[in-house]
Design an enzyme around this catalytic site. Structure first.
Site, mmCIF file in Angstrom:
data_model
loop_
_atom_site.group_PDB
_atom_site.id
_atom_site.type_symbol
_atom_site.label_atom_id
_atom_site.label_comp_id
_atom_site.label_asym_id
_atom_site.label_seq_id
_atom_site.Cartn_x
_atom_site.Cartn_y
_atom_site.Cartn_z
ATOM 1 C CB ALA A 94 67.798 1.294 43.361
ATOM 2 C CE LYS A 95 64.027 -2.072 38.955
ATOM 3 N NZ LYS A 95 64.939 -2.764 39.885
ATOM 4 N N PRO A 96 63.390 4.091 39.154
ATOM 5 C CG PRO A 96 63.376 4.433 36.828
ATOM 6 C CD PRO A 96 63.494 3.349 37.880
#
EC number: 2.6.1.98
Length: 375
Positions: A190-192
């Site tokens: 879910a990180k950039p």
């Protein structure tokens, strides 16, 4: 509607991602394959540093730096009070003591004035030795590194940038993960920039630190993995994850970073004057891991989240409990008066759906639901 739509991203790049995975399977080089080295080189070039060392996850990345620096019992490490648990966890894991510092209400990031006061207080007490500051690039916005680095230099402290949420952000063109003596990031999905499992990386311009971390992450190896010259850990990025990240990095650079900032502007246009919208200081650029608003109080925040859920709109609360109130740190002493901002933020923040594939129609639906509840 998805909070962070990984399925839409996969469909957009399915052919390239599938091909990258298939190539790894065909070559059967699952650990330390060529994709790992290629990814590290590409990441270092993008961030603008000499070295990128990949590892198992973002928490391990910070742990490796702490190990390399010899952080130990009796050391004080300064950490924001409003952040994810792992930033403080790695300090205690090494036997050191985390000193939690309140944050700036507008940016959610480390308050530099309160940071200096915390350092001075620690020095005056004389029980711990100040060693490291770990600023967090919360929600995608780089911390105030120009001021943090001045404070660090004044008190002769190392700076470790926790860029788990900040990859892609910048300050006047200098990219996140290039600040301090070392920086880390996470490739949690879910990180950039996320992979399809766990992954992380350390960034540094220090040649000796880079070599030491390369040793520590593979059981403290010397010239080869059967020549062990120190106690280390097993913390490697799988080749399949590296291959996936190479595809995703290109997409991130080509359009995703700008796309999330376009979504940020759409949200701002519709929500300004309705709720408190994110604050991005002049010269700062966020990668918007989250788009986080502030409500009037806990009752309004919780009520809005319930209303959004009823309409099929996902939202998240980051974070429901400050670091200093975590049970794992119950043996440490805290003065609640030092955490007024963090205590408030935990009651009023709400993060809305945010990703590069969010449509303007979805933004309208979210904002209309918020307006209907608030106004």
């Amino acid at each position: 509607m998805q909070f962070r739509d990984l399925k839409a991203q996969y469909q957009e790049y399915k052919a390239k991602i599938d091909s990258a995975i298939q190539e790894v399977l065909l070559n059967a080089n699952f650990i330390g394959g060529k994709d790992v080295g290629e990814l590290e080189s590409q990441l270092a070039d993008y961030v603008g540093v000499k070295h990128c060392i990949s590892c198992a996850n973002g928490t391990e990345a910070m742990t490796l730096v702490a190990m390399a620096w010899g952080i130990k019992e009796g050391d004080a490490v300064f950490v924001p009070d409003f952040t994810f648990f792992s930033t403080g966890e790695i300090v205690s894991f090494e036997g050191a003591t985390p000193i939690f510092v309140d944050v700036d209400r507008g940016t959610f990031n480390l308050d530099t004035a309160k940071l200096e006061k915390a350092i001075q207080k620690t020095i005056a007490e004389g029980k711990l030795t100040p060693k490291v500051i770990i600023p967090v690039d919360l929600f995608g916005l780089p911390a105030n590194f120009p001021e943090i680095e001045k404070v660090a230099k004044k008190y002769n402290l190392w700076v470790l940038e926790d860029g788990a949420q900040g990859f892609g952000g910048n300050i006047n063109g200098r990219r996140a993960c290039s600040f301090g003596e070392a920086a880390t990031t996470s490739f949690f999905p879910a990180k950039p920039l996320g992979c399809y499992g766990d992954g992380g990386a350390v960034f540094t311009n220090n040649d000796k630190l880079a070599q030491l971390i390369k040793s520590l992450k593979v059981h403290g190896k010397g010239d080869n993995k059967y020549d062990n010259v120190r106690i280390g850990v097993n913390s490697r990025l799988d080749t399949i994850q590296a291959a996936i990240l190479k595809v995703k990095l290109k997409a991130f650079i080509d359009h995703e970073l700008e796309d999330v900032n376009r979504i940020y502007r759409l949200y701002n246009e519709r929500l300004k004057g309705v709720v408190e919208i994110p604050v991005i200081p002049d010269g700062f650029y966020s990668s918007f891991a989250q788009y986080t608003i502030k409500l009037k109080d806990k009752e309004q925040r919780d009520g809005l989240q319930t209303r959004l859920k009823e309409q099929g709109i996902p939202s998240m609360i980051y974070y429901i409990k400050p670091m200093h109130k975590q049970g794992a740190f119950a043996d440490l002493e805290f003065d609640e008066n030092n955490y007024e901002v963090t205590n408030e933020l935990c009651d009023v923040v709400l993060s809305l759906p945010m990703h590069p594939y969010l449509s303007e129609e979805d933004v309208d639906a979210v904002c209309d639901a918020i307006k209907a509840y608030i106004l």
